[in-house]
Design a protein around this motif. Structure first.
Motif, mmCIF file in Angstrom:
data_model
loop_
_atom_site.group_PDB
_atom_site.id
_atom_site.type_symbol
_atom_site.label_atom_id
_atom_site.label_comp_id
_atom_site.label_asym_id
_atom_site.label_seq_id
_atom_site.Cartn_x
_atom_site.Cartn_y
_atom_site.Cartn_z
ATOM 1 N N LEU A 202 -59.826 20.823 45.122
ATOM 2 C CA LEU A 202 -60.009 19.433 45.523
ATOM 3 C C LEU A 202 -58.855 18.964 46.401
ATOM 4 N N GLU A 203 -59.209 18.258 47.466
ATOM 5 C CA GLU A 203 -58.238 17.696 48.388
ATOM 6 C C GLU A 203 -58.423 16.178 48.461
ATOM 7 N N ASP A 204 -57.675 15.552 49.342
ATOM 8 C CA ASP A 204 -57.719 14.095 49.456
ATOM 9 C C ASP A 204 -59.110 13.565 49.770
ATOM 10 N N GLU A 205 -59.903 14.307 50.526
ATOM 11 C CA GLU A 205 -61.230 13.822 50.885
ATOM 12 C C GLU A 205 -62.094 13.605 49.658
ATOM 13 N N ALA A 206 -61.956 14.458 48.646
ATOM 14 C CA ALA A 206 -62.704 14.272 47.398
ATOM 15 C C ALA A 206 -62.313 12.959 46.729
ATOM 16 N N LEU A 207 -61.015 12.647 46.725
ATOM 17 C CA LEU A 207 -60.546 11.394 46.125
ATOM 18 C C LEU A 207 -61.030 10.190 46.912
ATOM 19 N N GLN A 208 -61.148 10.320 48.200
ATOM 20 C CA GLN A 208 -61.646 9.223 49.017
ATOM 21 C C GLN A 208 -63.091 8.892 48.663
ATOM 22 N N HIS A 209 -63.886 9.900 48.359
ATOM 23 C CA HIS A 209 -65.263 9.653 47.925
ATOM 24 C C HIS A 209 -65.271 8.929 46.569
ATOM 25 N N ILE A 210 -64.400 9.338 45.679
ATOM 26 C CA ILE A 210 -64.323 8.684 44.363
ATOM 27 C C ILE A 210 -63.917 7.224 44.528
ATOM 28 N N GLY A 211 -62.898 6.979 45.312
ATOM 29 C CA GLY A 211 -62.428 5.618 45.519
ATOM 30 C C GLY A 211 -63.476 4.718 46.148
ATOM 31 N N ALA A 212 -64.322 5.300 46.987
ATOM 32 C CA ALA A 212 -65.327 4.510 47.693
ATOM 33 C C ALA A 212 -66.555 4.214 46.848
ATOM 34 N N HIS A 213 -66.836 5.033 45.832
ATOM 35 C CA HIS A 213 -68.120 4.926 45.132
ATOM 36 C C HIS A 213 -68.005 4.723 43.621
ATOM 37 N N CYS A 214 -66.801 4.653 43.052
ATOM 38 C CA CYS A 214 -66.656 4.557 41.587
ATOM 39 C C CYS A 214 -65.856 3.316 41.187
ATOM 40 N N PRO A 215 -66.394 2.130 41.409
ATOM 41 C CA PRO A 215 -65.643 0.916 41.065
ATOM 42 C C PRO A 215 -65.459 0.721 39.572
ATOM 43 N N GLU A 216 -66.268 1.409 38.746
ATOM 44 C CA GLU A 216 -66.176 1.259 37.295
ATOM 45 C C GLU A 216 -65.211 2.259 36.657
ATOM 46 N N LEU A 217 -64.592 3.103 37.448
ATOM 47 C CA LEU A 217 -63.780 4.192 36.908
ATOM 48 C C LEU A 217 -62.632 3.656 36.057
#
Length: 433
Positions: A202-217
């Motif tokens: 996993l690289e930064d791009e994976a985290l960017q997807h999480i940050g963009a789509h997981c507001p309930e995290l």
């Protein structure tokens, strides 16, 4: 329970007194409180008890961890046929004999499953996730840790068939990449817990997807995801304002910028684990201290630039708002007596600081123990390889905190020159006071 199962009550099997006196509905209710082993024993008492004990309503929550060596695929298939739509929670953690075929039968029969643990079931592959996607739309919690054959195909399948997924553990599934994470988070917006420990691709791009789509995290574990940097984690902080637990231990590329981003965006943070993040300094904790008032635990082991010196403006406030602040300051080689004085000076530290690990902190002396003597809730302190700490200092600490557990190591005394060819042995001294 022994009285409940006394032999006198079961003479003539189904004609036993208990079966005559108690309605089946009440017996069924009693059975609902029994564990797996007791239910199986009850099923052998009589024909009527067999029917009641094996009723699917008694098997809504099953944990087979204690029987993992005996659990094979056919056992899971039989359970699924017996429980059917009643089963809500199943743990097969460590059941190495269970594979894809059995779990396909399980998925077909238990379509209301909400929590499933397959942690350590190393035989399973993407085929199992395809089955879960096809038949188990109500799945909320799934643990696939150490299922190393899992790939991006599993995450894509889960995203298509399990939109209610709230918690996913794919730790040590090291074939997973950003493509799988992207597919998952786009279709599972309710994700609250994501555990990616050991997903080394996993690289930064994976985290960017999480940050963009997981507001309930709420919880994110990225331990040993060594390729991630500040850029990816800042995206997480900006998109996941409800974050309460973050583990980035072993992510050596991150800096104080992450502490600033957490302080500015994640006020609900409770647990922060940053062991072996050696670029962190005192300065980064300023924003964290100002805004994260709910912090309960920090692990800063091997953060070698941390001093907690008086130059850290908000350190006193940080200590004031924290409960059980530091589980570990191990290998923080720049920590001094002044840093420990700062740590122990806040009123909250007096009542809430419970554990502190100071092993391999060569600059601290007995003065540090003096600074901790008013921390009345302190339950355990570790002092391995703190060369300037003495037994006398520990003894003085114990006069103020008589119940404290002190784990201390004292290096062996340098042996004197041998006399007359004789050799003396000097053993290490590891004490528990």
């Amino acid at each position: 329970m022994h009285a409940f199962l006394s032999p006198q009550m079961f003479s003539n099997n189904d004609e036993a007194v208990i079966n005559k006196k108690l309605p089946k509905e009440l017996l069924l209710r009693i059975f609902s409180f029994l564990d797996v082993v007791t239910l199986c024993r009850c099923a052998q008492v009589s024909r009527s008890w067999n029917v009641l004990a094996l009723d699917g309503s008694n098997w809504q929550r099953i944990d087979l961890f204690d029987f993992q060596r005996d659990i094979e695929g056919r056992v899971v298939e039989n359970i699924s046929k017996r429980c059917g739509g009643f089963l809500r929670k199943l743990s097969l953690r460590g059941c190495l004999g269970v594979g894809d075929s059995a779990l396909r039968t399980f998925a077909q029969n238990c379509r209301n499953i909400e929590l499933l643990s397959l942690n350590g079931c190393t035989k399973i592959t993407d085929s199992t996730c395809n089955s879960l996607s096809k038949f188990c739309p109500k799945l909320k919690h799934l643990d696939l840790a150490s299922c190393t054959s899992i790939t991006n195909l599993s995450l894509k399948a889960l995203s298509e068939g399990c939109p209610l997924l709230e918690q996913l553990n794919i730790s040590w599934c090291d074939q997973v990449t950003k493509d799988g994470i992207q597919a998952l988070v786009r279709c599972c917006p309710g994700l609250k817990g994501l555990f990616l420990k050991g997903c080394t691709q996993l690289e930064d791009e994976a985290l960017q997807h999480i940050g963009a789509h997981c507001p309930e995290l709420v919880a994110l574990n990225l331990q040993t995801c060594s390729q991630i940097t500040d850029d990816g984690l800042i995206t997480i902080c900006r998109g996941c304002h409800r974050l309460q637990s973050l583990c980035v231990s072993g992510c050596a590329n991150i800096t104080d910028a992450i502490l600033n981003a957490l302080g500015q965006n994640c006020p609900r943070l409770r647990i922060l684990e940053m062991a072996r993040c050696s670029q962190l300094t005192d300065v980064g904790f300023t924003s964290l201290a100002r805004n994260c008032h709910e912090l309960e635990k920090m692990d800063l082991e091997e953060c070698k630039m941390i001093r907690f010196s008086s130059s850290c403006l908000y350190l006193g406030f940080l200590v004031y708002v924290l409960c059980s602040l530091l589980q570990s300051l191990s290998h923080c080689e720049l920590i001094t007596d002044d840093g420990i004085r700062q740590l122990g000076s806040g009123p909250c530290a007096h009542d809430r600081l419970e554990v502190i690990e100071l092993d391999n902190c060569p600059l601290i002396t007995d003065a540090s123990l003096e600074h901790l003597k008013t921390c009345h809730s302190l339950d355990r302190i570790e002092l391995y390889d703190c060369q300037q700490i003495t037994r006398a200092g520990i003894k003085r600490l114990r006069t103020h905190l008589p119940n404290i557990k002190v784990h201390a190591y004292f290096a062996p005394v340098t042996p004197p020159p041998s006399v007359g060819g004789s050799r003396q042995r000097f053993c290490r001294c590891c004490i528990l006071l």
